[in-house]
Each structure stands twice: as structure tokens, then as C-alpha cells.
Scaffold this active site. Structure first.
Site, short mmCIF file in Angstrom:
data_model
loop_
_atom_site.label_atom_id
_atom_site.label_comp_id
_atom_site.label_asym_id
_atom_site.label_seq_id
_atom_site.Cartn_x
_atom_site.Cartn_y
_atom_site.Cartn_z
N PRO A 89 0.80 -1.22 0.00
CA PRO A 89 0.00 0.00 0.00
C PRO A 89 0.84 1.28 0.00
CG PRO A 89 -0.88 -1.56 1.59
CD PRO A 89 0.44 -2.10 1.13
N GLU A 116 0.43 -9.22 7.90
CA GLU A 116 0.49 -7.79 8.21
C GLU A 116 1.58 -7.07 7.44
OE1 GLU A 116 -1.60 -5.90 10.23
OE2 GLU A 116 -2.77 -7.74 10.03
N ARG A 154 0.06 -8.01 -22.51
CA ARG A 154 -0.78 -7.61 -23.64
C ARG A 154 -0.11 -6.55 -24.52
NH1 ARG A 154 -4.24 -3.55 -23.45
NH2 ARG A 154 -5.95 -4.80 -24.30
N ASP A 169 -6.41 1.76 -26.13
CA ASP A 169 -6.76 1.59 -24.72
C ASP A 169 -6.87 2.92 -24.00
OD1 ASP A 169 -6.74 -1.14 -24.94
OD2 ASP A 169 -4.71 -1.40 -24.17
#
Length: 252
Positions: A89, A116, A154, A169
Site C-alpha cells: 500500500p 500484516e 498484452r 486503450d
């Protein structure tokens, strides 16, 4: 390019690597994915890879020693050392520009954390870059690793059926970083709704202008930050700017 993935759950990757159009990249080794089970590098009968956090608190923390031992095995198997990436994060948010850089790179070692978190000493000693998918928390880094691998795969030549597909895209520089426009297919009439007349006109310039306006309108409504970035970079034409001033952003 080669991606070495350190994970406690290598079985999660089996269907991902064998399904969909991107499997061509993995089968051909354009994107060479190698899975390393972290428990193979843990000690003791239980192959323990985690322990309680110092200072107390909930959950468990992944231990530095098994991670380092696994990384050493990867380094011994590589001809050239590649950067070590941790999905976390606290990392930089993954975006299209980063995916393009990775798609032209030699690859990386991807660490899929669990619990954690990971002992900070391993991060300080070995991790070169941390990546986040967004402001939310997953149970582990495997989904994030798959997202990066899929996005990179891709973009490889010959992977998509139409070589021009990824150029259209969302976020692609070819579209000036805007979101893609809405798409329609057969039948022409469905559930009381019709395909926009412009797409049925056969007039290529009219179709392209309609698509451009839809991209502008959708991006202005959902991601105004992308509009501002395109404006600041000088990627919007006078016609684009005039359209953005229309009150209803027509047809959306």
C-alpha cells in the site's frame, strides 16, 4: 523478459498463466514467468515463514530470512540481476506509463507479501521499488502481481489478435491519455436502445470525431484530472477545447 515471483501460493497463478489471450506471451516466453514457493526456503518441519510482530499487535509478519534465501536462489538462477519489486500500500500507484516501461524492460523479481507485512529489514536491504494498485488493501500481493503481468503481456508483439488494440486503450498516449470511448456491436437495436447513428454512417471522419468527443466527454466526467493533464501537455486541439465548453457534453 523474465519475472520471478516469490509467493506462498504459486497455485493461484496456474489458471492465470494458461487462460486468455495473454497466455501467448507466457507460453512463448515473451514474458517468462517463474514461480518460487517461499516455503521451500523456510526452515523447520513446519516451513514457517512468519512470526509475531515485535511490540505486539494483531496478525503476523513475514520473516526476512526465508525471503532472503529465496532471493539468493533466484539471483543464482539469473544471468543478470533484475530489480526487486514489493507490492505494498505504500508503493507508487501502477499506471499506464509504468506498465509501458515494464513492458520494455528485462523484468523483475516480484514479491507477493501476506499477513500484516514483511520485516522492514528485508525491505531496506533488498527491495528496489514498491508498487500499489490503489488505495485499498488486498489479502496478498498475488493479485497485484497478476495485474502487472497481464498489463505487460498484452503490450508484447503478437499477443493481441489486433496489433492496434492496445493503442486504443484508455490512458494510452495514442489517445492523449484520455479514457476510451463507448463501444457497440450487433444487433443494431437492443432493449429499446440503438447504436449511435454516427457509427452507422460509414463516414470515417465523422466516426472518428464522434469517438474523440465521447472520449473527451467521458474523461471530463469521470477523470477530470486526465483532462487537465492533457490540457497542460498541449495535447488538446482547439476543437477539443471548444467541445469541452459545451454545457451538455453531448450524447453522454
Amino acid at each position: 523478459m523474465r519475472f520471478d515471483v516469490i509467493t506462498l501460493f504459486p497455485e493461484l497463478f496456474a489458471p492465470f498463466l494458461a487462460a486468455g489471450v495473454t497466455r501467448r506471451a507466457y507460453e512463448s516466453k515473451l514474458v517468462d514467468v517463474r514461480l518460487w514457493n517461499l516455503r521451500d526456503y523456510a526452515e523447520g518441519n513446519y516451513r514457517r515463514v512468519d512470526d509475531r510482530p515485535f511490540g505486539g499487535g494483531p496478525g503476523m509478519v513475514m520473516m526476512a530470512a526465508p525471503l532472503e534465501k529465496c532471493l539468493q536462489a533466484i539471483r543464482a538462477d539469473q544471468a543478470d540481476a533484475r530489480p526487486v519489486v514489493l507490492f505494498s500500500p505504500v508503493g507508487r500507484r501502477l499506471d499506464h506509463a509504468a506498465v509501458e516501461r515494464w513492458s520494455a524492460s528485462d523484468g523483475a523479481v516480484l514479491i507477493c507479501g501476506r499477513y500484516e507485512g514483511i520485516d522492514q529489514r528485508f525491505i531496506d536491504r533488498h527491495v528496489d521499488l514498491q508498487i500499489s494498485l490503489g488505495d485499498f488493501v488486498l489479502s496478498g500481493g498475488e493479485i497485484a502481481a497478476m495485474a502487472l503481468l497481464d498489463a505487460v503481456a498484452r503490450l508484447q508483439p503478437g499477443v493481441l489478435n489486433d496489433e492496434g488494440s492496445h493503442a486504443a486503450d484508455s490512458f494510452n498516449p495514442a489517445l492523449d491519455g484520455l479514457l476510451d470511448c463507448p463501444h457497440y456491436t450487433r444487433p443494431e437495436h437492443w432493449a429499446g436502445a440503438e447504436v449511435p447513428a454516427e457509427l452507422m454512417s460509414g463516414h470515417h471522419a465523422q466516426i472518428e470525431r464522434w469517438r474523440r468527443e465521447q472520449r473527451l466527454a467521458l474523461t471530463a466526467r469521470e477523470r477530470p484530472d486526465l483532462i487537465e493533464a492533457a490540457r497542460a501537455a498541449g495535447r488538446l486541439s482547439a476543437a477539443d477545447l471548444a467541445f469541452l465548453l459545451t454545457p451538455d457534453k453531448k450524447r453522454l
